[in-house]
Design a protein around this motif. Structure first.
Motif, short mmCIF file in Angstrom:
data_model
loop_
_atom_site.label_atom_id
_atom_site.label_comp_id
_atom_site.label_asym_id
_atom_site.label_seq_id
_atom_site.Cartn_x
_atom_site.Cartn_y
_atom_site.Cartn_z
N ASN A 1 93.02 9.72 29.91
CA ASN A 1 92.16 10.31 30.94
C ASN A 1 90.81 10.66 30.31
OD1 ASN A 1 94.38 10.52 33.02
ND2 ASN A 1 95.23 11.79 31.39
N SER B 1 94.88 3.57 32.13
CA SER B 1 93.72 4.40 31.80
C SER B 1 93.11 4.99 33.08
CB SER B 1 92.68 3.58 31.05
OG SER B 1 92.22 2.50 31.84
N ASN B 2 92.59 6.20 32.95
CA ASN B 2 91.99 6.92 34.08
C ASN B 2 90.62 7.40 33.63
OD1 ASN B 2 91.53 8.47 36.40
ND2 ASN B 2 92.67 10.21 35.60
N MET C 1 89.58 13.21 38.93
CA MET C 1 90.14 12.60 37.73
C MET C 1 91.41 13.33 37.29
SD MET C 1 90.51 12.93 34.19
CE MET C 1 89.28 14.14 33.69
N ALA D 1 95.30 12.26 36.88
CA ALA D 1 95.95 12.47 35.58
C ALA D 1 97.28 13.20 35.74
CB ALA D 1 95.02 13.26 34.66
N ASN E 1 99.88 10.90 37.35
CA ASN E 1 100.41 9.94 36.38
C ASN E 1 101.37 10.61 35.41
OD1 ASN E 1 98.86 7.94 37.55
ND2 ASN E 1 97.21 8.08 36.05
#
Length: 215
Positions: free
Chosen positions: A123, A153-154, A176, A180, A183
């Protein structure tokens, strides 16, 4: 300055920590290694001299001696990892973009993001100061390529211009973080299910052995 100074980035580290995240900030010294390592590409493909290349490589080797003890101790750690050599970072970035991108943080910005992702920090907040054009190429411009290479990926790019809205910056950070945490929750559920499956299989195996022993 925008990466490290809390006044320039509106204390993004404090915001992330208050939201329950752990902030990972790349070190400052690697930027100077990147600046010196660029002489290698210039000597091979541009108008750079071999003398400049050799002097820069010597400078990198000399400065690395100061990190030798730190790296040895970090290798023994179970929680932290040692910083990578600038040649390793260049090797990580070169399949995605040319090392000829040397304006601003250039290819080094992409290399930093790859290093973070491969070390478990998937992240990432990519800060863009003052409408930085190089960042739009090697930072924001590389997000699609990085997501194709690292699907989990973030990455979010946030502008830190004098006229940028603090509310907009905060909203993008929270967005974001929401991805995160989602996930992370999915990953925890997956590992929990895997552990339950292993325990169940072990139970069946032990039950089978017990039954055979009784027979």
């Amino acid at each position: 300055m925008v990466k490290f100074h809390p006044t320039a980035n509106n204390d993004i580290v404090g915001i992330l920590e208050n939201e329950g995240a752990e902030a990972v900030v790349p070190d400052l010294l690697d930027f100077f290694f990147y600046s010196a390592f660029d002489a290698d590409f210039k000597a091979k493909y541009l108008a750079g001299s071999k003398l400049s290349k050799n002097l820069c490589n010597m400078a990198i080797s000399y400065i690395e001696t100061y990190r030798k003890t730190m790296k040895k101790q970090l290798e023994k750690s179970v929680r932290f990892s040692k910083p990578k050599h600038i040649k390793e970072l260049a090797g990580m970035a070169s399949p995605i973009l040319s090392l000829g991108n040397q304006t601003g943080e250039g290819w080094f910005l992409t290399a930093e993001m790859i290093e973070l992702i491969e070390s478990g920090t998937s992240n990432i907040v990519c800060l863009q100061p003052f409408a930085c054009l190089p960042n739009h190429v090697t930072g924001k411009g590389m997000i699609k390529a990085l997501k194709e290479r690292y699907p989990k990926s973030n990455i979010v790019a946030i502008d830190y211009d004098p006229g940028a809205s603090n509310v907009n910056q905060l909203n993008r950070i929270k967005l974001m973080l929401s991805v995160a945490f989602k996930n992370l929750g999915d990953e925890l559920k997956y590992h929990k299910k895997q552990n339950e499956s292993i325990v169940e299989q072990q139970f069946h195996n032990e039950a089978g052995l017990t039954l055979e022993d009784n027979i």
